[in-house]
Design a protein around this motif. Structure first.
Motif, PDB file in Angstrom:
ATOM      1  N   SER A 274     -10.183 -44.745  -0.684  1.00  0.00           N
ATOM      2  CA  SER A 274      -8.964 -43.974  -1.274  1.00  0.00           C
ATOM      3  C   SER A 274      -8.939 -42.673  -0.751  1.00  0.00           C
ATOM      4  N   PRO A 275      -7.637 -42.181  -0.438  1.00  0.00           N
ATOM      5  CA  PRO A 275      -7.830 -40.710   0.116  1.00  0.00           C
ATOM      6  C   PRO A 275      -7.509 -39.844  -1.434  1.00  0.00           C
ATOM      7  N   VAL A 276      -8.274 -38.733  -1.034  1.00  0.00           N
ATOM      8  CA  VAL A 276      -8.232 -37.793  -2.270  1.00  0.00           C
ATOM      9  C   VAL A 276      -7.136 -36.591  -1.790  1.00  0.00           C
ATOM     10  N   VAL A 277      -6.242 -36.174  -2.322  1.00  0.00           N
ATOM     11  CA  VAL A 277      -5.264 -35.367  -1.997  1.00  0.00           C
ATOM     12  C   VAL A 277      -5.723 -33.907  -2.395  1.00  0.00           C
ATOM     13  N   LEU A 278      -5.833 -33.103  -1.207  1.00  0.00           N
ATOM     14  CA  LEU A 278      -6.505 -31.559  -1.977  1.00  0.00           C
ATOM     15  C   LEU A 278      -5.224 -30.735  -2.332  1.00  0.00           C
ATOM     16  N   ARG A 279      -5.711 -29.724  -2.946  1.00  0.00           N
ATOM     17  CA  ARG A 279      -4.610 -28.609  -3.405  1.00  0.00           C
ATOM     18  C   ARG A 279      -5.108 -27.192  -3.023  1.00  0.00           C
ATOM     19  N   GLY A 280      -4.031 -26.563  -3.207  1.00  0.00           N
ATOM     20  CA  GLY A 280      -4.488 -24.954  -3.259  1.00  0.00           C
ATOM     21  C   GLY A 280      -4.454 -24.249  -2.049  1.00  0.00           C
ATOM     22  N   LEU A 281      -4.638 -25.216  -0.661  1.00  0.00           N
ATOM     23  CA  LEU A 281      -4.866 -24.543   0.617  1.00  0.00           C
ATOM     24  C   LEU A 281      -3.794 -23.789   1.122  1.00  0.00           C
ATOM     25  N   ASP A 282      -3.953 -23.571   2.242  1.00  0.00           N
ATOM     26  CA  ASP A 282      -2.779 -22.549   3.150  1.00  0.00           C
ATOM     27  C   ASP A 282      -2.256 -23.876   4.039  1.00  0.00           C
TER      28      ASP A 282
END
Ligand code: GLA
Length: 729
Positions: free
Chosen positions: A675-683
């Motif tokens: 599964s891919p895990v989608v990151l958050r909060g990046l530029d």
């Protein structure tokens, strides 16, 4: 200026939200709005029909649509025709309980108010403003001062009330909630956090149904069973999107949060001290101060709400040296030895741990009096020389000689019947005359509403802390309270006792933390039974749960994270099979989970293989490296460990230059698609380099497509990715 008064309409503005209320021509303080900042007077939304069986206050004359039973109110009272849950209830000298509160005036003050004897959000004059609105009963001299603290940069508004008896007769206060929040429109759900010992803070999200939904505690503590923090969110609100309002009560005792969905499909949220175990005598001239509720609103989903709470709790609730200072990596001997230890054993544990880089040894329960089991000894706070022949100072010097600091366990508010303290002062234990007290873990609770008991405890704990170079205290509380009765109050005032107990705790903690500013105090209550914003004012970290199983901790820490910052969650690597569940997880999995907290170990590291010891060394190095990112960065819940086959979370530094993704995959399956895990909060514009293999990804790819989770074999497989901005790209 975050607080503005336009006539008798009040605008409380934070960076993104607006809180609005108005004292109308009759002096009734109506709630107009709490939501996004519309920049507008929102009174136009209040247009009420004539609702039969909803009566009218006398001065409404022939206006049948003017009813306190239907309109949104800022602080609802009883006896004036509002049949919804009230926030305040009194009994006057003549036995009547009506309170018709009308507007008298307001003050706007720089800075943030504080509350005598109670913890409260603190802030400087440049960071906050205070609004005080005074209401007065039409027929008596009871006044209520509603206090609002506005921290615009934090999107936080605090609330608290002062109930004053300015009359000549005594008034009994039967209920004094901190918050009353009326929300006239929308389809709302509420999230509360329930649990039990070793299974705290499971989030439960429910659609509000007509009637009253409640989350509360009558256990004398905020409790494992319900937490004094709730969220109201609009249908469809997700982690990343949607309207939600959080309310956290800064209180560590019996509390009550109720949401009522009324006849007109409006929501009222009240929150404060539990009314069933409360009554307070207000003599002429007396005032009662309620604890504080921290409110926050966002349109950007639950994760943004959590960030707002984490920030204000870290920066404006936690105090002292360890608010900012790096927390020591500690080793606690509880699960390594339970009561069966002596100096020799402790030193062996400490030596083993020191060699691997652990900073501090914490000596847990069993070091004092005749405490060889949980049946005796509580209250006798002097070192057991049979176990520690060289005395505390001797032991601490040896521990310090290993390059380690020393910490110690206390359970000050308790007493065993088999103890010198109980034999000398049986009357100090809470019990009802003529009845046997309820025992729990064989122990009784001391009446810390009494000043003499508190004085004894202050001296007993201080004496130990002065005996040796002690840098940490674990402050435990291992039962719920019952048998509410105190010899210090007359019969008619016994219901003051549960709140006086909490005031006593706060006074004691205030004195001790003030007298020992270099000592790190960690709160504890059989794990996380007193995990609340009140305790965080004195103890910047709290032992999150007695359940140290890494898999279980993913859920407990997930639930805890909705309000409380990661830096507040005490979390340790313990032995396998786990003592609570019998589950076996790898050392790496346990460390990854414990790093999502204030990190430590709770096993004898000497029992590990050489290879495992090397692993521990690298875990400690990793925690030292990532500690600032973990404790000061933004925390994202990337999965729901109750539903997904994995628990994945992420930390992002304030400057968005680095991110750490951690977690575990619960179960492996054959032919499993990664599964891919989608990151958050990046530029999205920045390029991030994955430390593991040097591959570079754009922020936008990581936040749209994500990273593939590793291939797995076996269960509870740890996950860890560290990415930082790549300078060469
Ligand atoms: C509580 C704590 C444990 C341990 C024991 C000692 O249960 O949560 O960590 O300190 O007490 O009795």
């Amino acid at each position: 200026m975050s607080i503005k008064a336009a006539g008798r309409t009040f605008f409380l503005e934070t960076k993104h939200s607006l809180y609005q209320m108005k004292a109308d021509s009759r002096g009734v303080l109506k709630h107009l709005w709490y939501g996004e900042n519309t920049g507008q007077d929102m009174e136009y939304l209040l247009d009420y029909p004539d609702v039969s069986f909803s009566g009218n206050i006398y001065d409404a004359q022939d206006q049948r649509s003017y009813s306190l039973d239907t309109m949104p109110l800022e602080y609802a009272s009883e006896g004036t025709g509002d049949y919804r849950i009230s926030a305040v209830s009194v009994c006057h000298e003549n036995g009547a309980s009506a309170l018709d509160l009308r507007y008298e005036g307001y003050r706007i003050l720089p800075g943030k108010y504080s509350i005598p004897g109670l913890p409260a959000v603190y802030a400087g004059e440049s960071e906050a403003e205070t609004l005080e609105i005074t209401l007065k009963d039409t027929a008596s001299d009871v006044r209520v001062v509603l206090k609002y603290g506005v921290l615009p940069e934090y999107d936080v508004i605090t609330r608290s009330a002062v109930i004053m008896n300015d009359g000549a007769d005594t008034v009994m206060l039967n209920k004094a909630h901190s918050l009353c929040l009326d929300i006239p429109y929308g389809s709302w759900e509420w999230i509360h956090f329930h649990g039990r010992w070793a299974r705290e803070r499971n989030p439960q999200r429910l659609k509000l149904l007509h009637g009253i939904q409640e989350s509360s505690s009558i256990r004398g503590t905020s409790s494992h069973h319900q937490n004094p923090a709730v969220i109201l969110c609009k249908e469809g609100c997700s982690e990343t999107n949607g309207t939600c309002i959080g309310a956290a009560l800064m209180y560590s005792g019996c509390f009550q949060a109720q949401a009522e969905y009324d006849q007109l499909r409006q929501v009222r949220l009240v929150m404060g001290i539990h009314a069933d175990l409360f009554c307070w005598e207000l003599k002429p001239g007396d005032s009662f101060y309620t604890p504080e509720v921290i409110l926050s609103h966002t349109e950007n989903g639950l994760q943004a709400l959590s960030h707002q709470f984490h920030r204000v709790l870290r920066e404006h609730v936690c105090r002292g040296k360890y608010q900012k200072a790096e927390r020591p990596v500690l080793i606690n001997n509880w699960e390594a030895t339970y009561f069966d230890f002596n100096e020799e054993k402790l030193l062996k544990i400490a030596e083993g741990a020191a060699a691997l880089g652990v900073d501090m040894l914490v000596m847990d329960d069993g070091w004092f009096g005749k405490r060889d089991s949980d049946t005796l000894g509580l209250g006798d706070w002097s070192v057991n020389k049979e176990k520690i022949p060289g005395g505390l100072d001797g032991l601490v010097k040896k521990i310090n000689g290993l390059g380690m600091q020393f910490g110690i366990w206390f359970e000050p508010e308790m007493v065993s019947e088999d103890s010198d303290l109980y034999r000398a002062h049986p009357d100090w234990a809470i019990r009802i005359p003529g009845r046997n007290p309820v025992r729990s873990r064989f122990q009784l609770v001391l009446d810390i509403s009494r000043a003499d008991v508190r004085e004894y405890l202050f001296r007993a704990v201080s004496r130990i802390l002065r005996l040796a170079n002690i840098k940490y205290v674990k402050w435990d509380f291992n039962r719920s309270v019952c048998d509410w009765y105190t010899e210090s109050l007359p019969a008619g005032r016994q219901k003051e006792m549960p709140h006086r107990f909490v005031l006593g705790l706060y006074e004691l903690l205030d004195r001790l933390t003030g007298a020992f500013p270099d000592v790190l105090f960690e709160g504890c209550c059989g794990g996380g039974g007193r995990f609340d914003a009140g305790i965080l004012y004195y103890c910047p970290q709290i032992w999150c749960s007695d359940d140290t199983d890494a898999f279980e901790r993913t859920q407990i820490q997930y639930g805890t994270s909705f309000f409380y910052p990661v830096s507040a969650m005490g979390s340790h690597v313990s032995a396998v099979p786990n003592h609570q569940t019998g589950r076996v997880t790898s050392l790496r999995t346990r460390a990854v989970t414990a790093m999502c907290g204030s990190f430590g170990y709770e096993l004898d590291l000497n029992t590990l293989t050489e290879e495992e010891k090397e692993e521990v060394k690298s875990q400690i190095r990793a925690f030292k490296e990532f500690g600032p990112l973990i404790h000061n960065g933004k925390f994202y819940r990337l999965s729901d460990p109750y539903h997904d086959n994995y628990a994945i979370w992420q930390f992002v530094s304030e400057d968005q230059k680095e991110t750490l993704v951690q977690g575990m995959i619960f179960r492996s399956e054959p032919n499993m698609l990664r599964s891919p895990v989608v990151l958050r909060g990046l530029d999205p514009q920045k390029k991030y380099c994955l430390r593991e293999d040097g591959r570079v990804y754009s922020g936008s790819a990581l936040m749209a497509g994500g990273l593939l989770l590793p291939e797995t074999s076996g269960d509870y497989v740890p996950v860890e990715f560290y990415l930082s901005v790549s300078l060469s790209h």
